[in-house]
Design an enzyme around this catalytic site. Structure first.
Site, PDB file in Angstrom:
ATOM      1  N   ALA A   1      -4.042  13.056  -3.036  1.00 37.42           N
ATOM      2  CA  ALA A   1      -5.344  13.052  -2.383  1.00 37.42           C
ATOM      3  C   ALA A   1      -5.757  11.622  -2.033  1.00 37.42           C
ATOM      4  O   ALA A   1      -4.956  10.855  -1.512  1.00 37.42           O
ATOM      5  CB  ALA A   1      -6.374  13.766  -3.252  1.00 37.42           C
ATOM      6  N   CYS A   2      -7.003  11.260  -2.343  1.00 34.28           N
ATOM      7  CA  CYS A   2      -7.512   9.953  -1.928  1.00 34.28           C
ATOM      8  C   CYS A   2      -6.849   8.788  -2.657  1.00 34.28           C
ATOM      9  O   CYS A   2      -7.017   7.632  -2.249  1.00 34.28           O
ATOM     10  CB  CYS A   2      -9.023   9.892  -2.136  1.00 34.28           C
ATOM     11  SG  CYS A   2      -9.950  10.954  -1.008  1.00 34.28           S
ATOM     12  N   SER A   3      -6.113   9.059  -3.718  1.00 27.73           N
ATOM     13  CA  SER A   3      -5.417   8.003  -4.453  1.00 27.73           C
ATOM     14  C   SER A   3      -3.971   7.829  -4.002  1.00 27.73           C
ATOM     15  O   SER A   3      -3.228   7.048  -4.597  1.00 27.73           O
ATOM     16  CB  SER A   3      -5.443   8.294  -5.954  1.00 27.73           C
ATOM     17  OG  SER A   3      -6.760   8.276  -6.447  1.00 27.73           O
TER      18      SER A   3
END
Length: 386
Positions: A157-159
């Site tokens: 995801a966003c990481s």
């Protein structure tokens, strides 16, 4: 056997030509609200449906710090009868959209590092969503660039970007690669529900790229040594997207709102911010570093209020705009690419020996933090860490 140091030797950024302001987005959203309420007036009057309410540009900016966002397609998003980007499918013998924007960012990164695609040993595509399951977007980009070795997709995801940097560094330190391209093609508007008042403004589209090399082969005049990486995941349903290949096995769920981006924003804020600050502070302490030694915090660009709180908890005071740069006002949340954009656009003023932390966080929950040491040139001495 001594492990090989790894450096970031180049970055690239692809920005779409079109952008949508808060005002344009709100105009489209409010037009849709009026259409919805008119078409469902009877059910709303009976209490069977809840009337939708208008949004405002002021609300969006106060809630997030976002003023506009770049998008691959504007017309589909601001059409109140569609409210979805319009991106045509391509035949299999043409470069996919994700690969195309990834290649554009990658070429910039290669130029910055003084490399050609054929110099690469591996390609990692790290993003929150992939255009298809297989063949991997990374292998497609590898082929387009003429890179050697192997390639694979990964999703945290966003990481994804910080996790991708960590994987690249580990591969270099293990001796299996010398030069790795990590790409983040994020077409976030494709999974955003533009009819959700609490989320319709969050995302934009972009692609970033990072070259990670063994320090002893890097040719760039400006490098950042990867001092340390720290990764953490904590299961949570507060950010979720249920779209997947199993959807077709139960027709009742096809097209429902949980097949797009869904989040419990207040819970995310309350739970993620302290976890991120604690991870960075613990990482610094383990390295015998003090927060005041940080010259820069390149944080995930999801929400201005989140970043300000995290920076305060790390630094023990309010950060300056220079210390914790913000790019989400013009780019919005670009998932894994956000912290890379901040790094790409806000590092040229640093000098040898300056320290910074590149950090991203998001669904999972997932948190990735990378401590970076600025090097004017790999052959020049730098100030000691402590």
């Amino acid at each position: 056997m001594k492990q090989t140091d790894a450096v970031i030797s180049g970055t690239g950024l692809f920005t779409p030509e079109e952008s949508v302001s808060n005002e344009e987005l709100v105009t489209a959203f409010n037009a849709w609200v009026d259409l919805f309420n008119a078409e469902n007036a009877e059910a709303i009057a009976k209490g069977e449906l809840e009337a939708r309410t208008h949004s405002s540009a002021a609300f969006i900016e106060k809630a997030s710090g976002i003023k506009s966002r770049f998008v691959l397609n504007k017309s589909g998003i601001i059409d109140p009868h569609r409210m979805t980007p319009q991106v045509a499918e391509r035949p299999n013998n043409e470069l996919s959209v994700m690969a195309e924007i990834g290649v554009k960012a990658a070429q910039q990164a290669l130029n910055a590092a003084g490399l050609e695609g054929s110099d690469l040993d591996a390609v990692i595509v790290a993003a929150s969503n992939m255009q298809r399951a297989y063949p991997a977007i990374a292998v497609e980009i590898q082929d387009a660039l003429g890179a050697k070795g192997f390639a694979f997709d990964m999703n945290v995801a966003c990481s994804s970007a910080t996790f991708g940097i960590a994987q690249a560094r580990d591969s270099i330190r293990a001796g299996s690669s010398q030069r790795i391209l990590m790409v983040n093609p994020e077409i976030c508007t494709g999974h955003l529900n533009f009819r959700d008042r609490d989320a319709h403004f969050i995302f934009g589209d972009v692609a970033t790229a990072v070259i990670i090399e063994a320090k002893d082969v890097a040719q760039s005049s400006s490098n950042f040594e990867i001092v340390d990486t720290r990764l953490q995941t904590i299961f949570s349903n507060n950010i979720r997207n249920n779209f997947g290949f199993m959807n077709r096995t139960d027709e009742r769920g096809v097209g429902t709102v949980d097949k797009l981006f869904v989040q419990e924003g207040r819970k995310v804020f309350k739970e993620v911010c302290p976890a991120v600050a604690q991870q960075i502070n613990t990482q610094l302490a383990d390295l015998d570093l003090q927060p005041e030694q940080l010259s820069r915090l390149w944080l995930h660009q999801a929400n201005r209020n989140m970043n300000d709180l995290i920076a305060r908890r790390v630094l023990g005071r309010d950060p300056t705009e220079q210390e914790s740069p913000t790019i989400l006002d013009t780019y919005a949340n670009t998932s894994s690419a956000g912290s890379i954009i901040a790094f790409h656009l806000n590092r040229d003023d640093l000098t040898a020996g300056d320290l910074g932390v590149l950090c991203s966080f998001g669904a999972g929950y997932s948190i990735g933090s990378v401590i970076l040491l600025s090097l004017i040139h790999i052959s020049e001495p730098t100030r000691p860490l402590y």
